[in-house]
Enzyme design. Structure first.
Site, PDB file in Angstrom:
ATOM      1  N   SER A 135      17.902  23.958  34.668  1.00  9.56           N
ATOM      2  CA  SER A 135      19.107  24.192  34.368  1.00  9.56           C
ATOM      3  C   SER A 135      19.088  25.126  33.589  1.00  9.56           C
ATOM      4  CB  SER A 135      20.641  23.340  34.363  1.00  9.56           C
ATOM      5  OG  SER A 135      21.701  23.577  33.592  1.00  9.56           O
ATOM      6  N   LYS A 161      19.257  27.635  37.803  1.00  8.52           N
ATOM      7  CA  LYS A 161      19.992  27.956  37.648  1.00  8.52           C
ATOM      8  C   LYS A 161      20.839  28.034  36.546  1.00  8.52           C
ATOM      9  CE  LYS A 161      22.704  23.490  37.320  1.00  8.52           C
ATOM     10  NZ  LYS A 161      23.415  21.960  37.603  1.00  8.52           N
ATOM     11  N   LYS A 163      24.287  28.179  33.482  1.00  8.90           N
ATOM     12  CA  LYS A 163      25.319  28.040  34.252  1.00  8.90           C
ATOM     13  C   LYS A 163      26.442  28.875  33.673  1.00  8.90           C
ATOM     14  CE  LYS A 163      25.105  23.343  32.884  1.00  8.90           C
ATOM     15  NZ  LYS A 163      25.607  22.047  34.214  1.00  8.90           N
ATOM     16  N   ASP A 188      26.055  26.896  38.018  1.00  4.06           N
ATOM     17  CA  ASP A 188      27.170  25.704  38.459  1.00  4.06           C
ATOM     18  C   ASP A 188      28.085  26.098  37.103  1.00  4.06           C
ATOM     19  OD1 ASP A 188      28.080  23.287  37.187  1.00  4.06           O
ATOM     20  OD2 ASP A 188      25.618  22.661  36.972  1.00  4.06           O
ATOM     21  N   GLU A 213      27.803  25.519  41.766  1.00  5.32           N
ATOM     22  CA  GLU A 213      28.093  24.067  41.377  1.00  5.32           C
ATOM     23  C   GLU A 213      29.312  24.334  41.108  1.00  5.32           C
ATOM     24  OE1 GLU A 213      24.892  22.573  39.776  1.00  5.32           O
ATOM     25  OE2 GLU A 213      25.510  20.333  39.441  1.00  5.32           O
ATOM     26  N   ASP A 238      28.948  18.090  42.251  1.00  5.81           N
ATOM     27  CA  ASP A 238      28.095  17.210  41.142  1.00  5.81           C
ATOM     28  C   ASP A 238      29.800  16.316  40.866  1.00  5.81           C
ATOM     29  OD1 ASP A 238      27.516  16.289  39.049  1.00  5.81           O
ATOM     30  OD2 ASP A 238      27.083  18.003  38.491  1.00  5.81           O
ATOM     31  N   LYS A 262      23.710  12.362  41.292  1.00  5.49           N
ATOM     32  CA  LYS A 262      22.394  11.632  39.345  1.00  5.49           C
ATOM     33  C   LYS A 262      23.304  10.269  39.328  1.00  5.49           C
ATOM     34  CE  LYS A 262      24.289  16.201  37.433  1.00  5.49           C
ATOM     35  NZ  LYS A 262      25.484  16.458  36.395  1.00  5.49           N
ATOM     36  N   GLY A 290      20.582  16.601  36.382  1.00  2.11           N
ATOM     37  CA  GLY A 290      19.954  15.901  34.743  1.00  2.11           C
ATOM     38  C   GLY A 290      20.849  15.750  34.027  1.00  2.11           C
TER      39      GLY A 290
HETATM   40  O1  OSB Z   1      26.348  19.319  35.277  1.00  2.00           O
HETATM   41  O2  OSB Z   1      24.831  19.649  35.779  1.00  2.00           O
HETATM   42  C1  OSB Z   1      25.373  19.366  35.106  1.00  2.00           C
HETATM   43  C2  OSB Z   1      23.503  18.347  31.562  1.00  2.00           C
HETATM   44  C3  OSB Z   1      25.035  17.712  31.223  1.00  2.00           C
HETATM   45  C4  OSB Z   1      26.548  17.707  31.366  1.00  2.00           C
HETATM   46  C5  OSB Z   1      26.235  18.208  32.942  1.00  2.00           C
HETATM   47  C6  OSB Z   1      25.203  18.901  33.548  1.00  2.00           C
HETATM   48  C7  OSB Z   1      24.209  19.251  32.509  1.00  2.00           C
HETATM   49  C8  OSB Z   1      22.860  19.839  34.200  1.00  2.00           C
HETATM   50  C9  OSB Z   1      21.808  19.737  32.655  1.00  2.00           C
HETATM   51  O3  OSB Z   1      23.389  21.082  34.209  1.00  2.00           O
HETATM   52  C10 OSB Z   1      20.405  19.709  33.854  1.00  2.00           C
HETATM   53  C11 OSB Z   1      19.814  19.067  32.989  1.00  2.00           C
HETATM   54  O4  OSB Z   1      18.748  20.085  32.546  1.00  2.00           O
HETATM   55  O5  OSB Z   1      19.505  17.663  32.253  1.00  2.00           O
HETATM   56 MG    MG Z   2      26.316  20.549  37.642  1.00  2.06          MG
END
Ligand code: OSB
Ligand code: MG
Length: 371
Positions: A135, A161, A163, A188, A213, A238, A262, A290
């Site tokens: 991510s 992925k 953001k 995402d 996402e 999510d 998660k 994560g």
């Molecule tokens: O939405 O998946 C998410 C990190 C913090 C809060 C929300 C998210 C995330 C990530 C990071 O996408 C995933 C990671 O590398 O731990």
């Molecule tokens: Mg997410």
């Protein structure tokens, strides 16, 4: 296994590189770690709450008193045959699933150690390696993002992925696709859009994304079902999925075609396995999300990812992407083929570095059973 005492700690760990989502740029983590002391065994758990109540209503500061005032007293002094038995004891407290997960998962770690079995086996896992994606947060420039994607693809990661948010989405996806037409790509939004932006969201369909996402509100399922009917791209939920009933409801409504589980968000392993099973029974693939975890949460995400319906690459990646030095030994490593190999030692298979944790600790409190 008698729960004799519970230790809470806050550790502070700077990230190797800041991580920016549609709601915030994070430079350093404030992580709440929990130890369940059970008859000579120390089970570890990590609370995935963030530094602010932005991703969810929980945050580092809210988890602490919820655990000391309510959740720990519900468990202390109890003798449990399994970690699962901890769940109903904490059920009186509504919500606070991240706080609950840190406790329940510490009990699972203790149970696995006590039974001298790998945690992944205790959970019913079967996969011997897990598939890894990354991510990648919002960057200062598209060039910097492209450079990061290049680095992660070279390291072997199987899915990228990014953001997204209004102003950092279609323009960025266009640049990525013109350089890498074939890679497995997803995005995402962390709830950055509304249904009024439908025409804009339709543009995402041209990029052959594996999924988009959580485009809409963090607590919504219904409007995602309206959106999914309008998009070719699969929606993945999510934030909206708090438990297995939410998963069943989302699938009944066709609000998504993929779910991100998660374990730290849904209240612990018991609920995470239930969501996995609901999705498996309807042939809906899941993947492991994560939350910028330290090694303790990361090792537990790996164990969960061995369940058979974790069919898509997760956001579980190497320790070194986050930390100069992780608090477990060995650190989590990813093969050049983009996989994490599952360890066979009892518990998570990773040793907790208590000496390093001690150095990173900024506050600590132990609560003991009174009998
Ligand atoms: O939405 O998946 C998410 C990190 C913090 C809060 C929300 C998210 C995330 C990530 C990071 O996408 C995933 C990671 O590398 O731990
Ligand atoms: Mg997410």
């Amino acid at each position: 296994m008698k729960v004799e005492a519970i230790t809470l700690r806050e550790i502070q760990m700077p990230l190797v590189h800041f991580f920016e989502t549609s709601f915030k740029r994070t430079f350093s983590r404030r992580i709440l770690l929990l130890t369940a002391h059970c008859e000579g065994i120390n089970g570890w758990g990590e609370c995935v709450a963030g530094e602010d109540p932005y991703y969810s209503s929980e945050w580092t500061e809210s988890a602490w008193p919820t655990i000391t005032h309510y959740l720990s007293p519900a468990l202390l002094g109890r003798t449990l045959a399994t970690a699962r038995e901890g769940v109903p004891l904490m059920a009186k407290v509504r919500g606070h699933d991240m706080a609950k997960a840190s406790l329940e998962n510490a009990l699972w770690d203790a149970e696995a150690q006590q039974k001298r079995t790998p945690l992944w086996k205790l959970l019913g896992g079967t996969l011997r390696e897990i598939s890894c994606g990354v991510s990648i947060g919002i960057q200062d420039s598209v060039e910097q993002l492209l450079e990061k994607i290049h680095t992660e693809l070279s390291a072997g990661y199987r899915r990228i992925k990014i953001k997204v948010k209004p102003g950092w989405d279609v323009n960025v996806l266009e640049r990525i696709r013109s350089r890498w037409p074939e890679i497995v790509l997803s995005c995402d939004a962390n709830s950055a859009y509304t249904l009024d932006e439908l025409e804009h969201l339709r543009k995402f369909d041209q990029f052959n994304l594996l999924m988009i996402e959580q485009p809409l509100w963090h607590d919504d399922i219904y409007y995602h079902s309206r959106l999914q009917k309008e998009l070719r791209t699969a929606i993945c939920l999510d934030e909206s999925i708090r438990h297995s009933r939410d998963a069943a409801k989302a699938l009944d409504l066709s609000a998504c075609r993929i779910i991100n589980i998660k374990v730290g968000r849904v209240g612990g392993f018991s609920e995470a396995v239930k969501i996995h099973d609901v999705c498996a029974s309807r042939n809906i693939p899941v993947w492991c999300g994560g939350m910028l975890e330290s090694g303790i949460g990361r090792a537990q995400n790996i164990a969960l990812s061995t369940l058979s319906n974790f069919r898509l690459p997760g956001d579980v990646s190497a320790s070194k992407r986050y930390w100069k030095e992780d608090i477990i030994e060995p650190e989590v490593e990813v093969t050049p083929q983009g996989a994490i190999l599952i360890r066979d030692e009892p518990g998570t298979g990773y040793k907790v570095r208590e000496d390093l944790i001690e150095k990173l600790t900024v506050r600590k409190e132990t609560i003991r059973a009174t009998q």
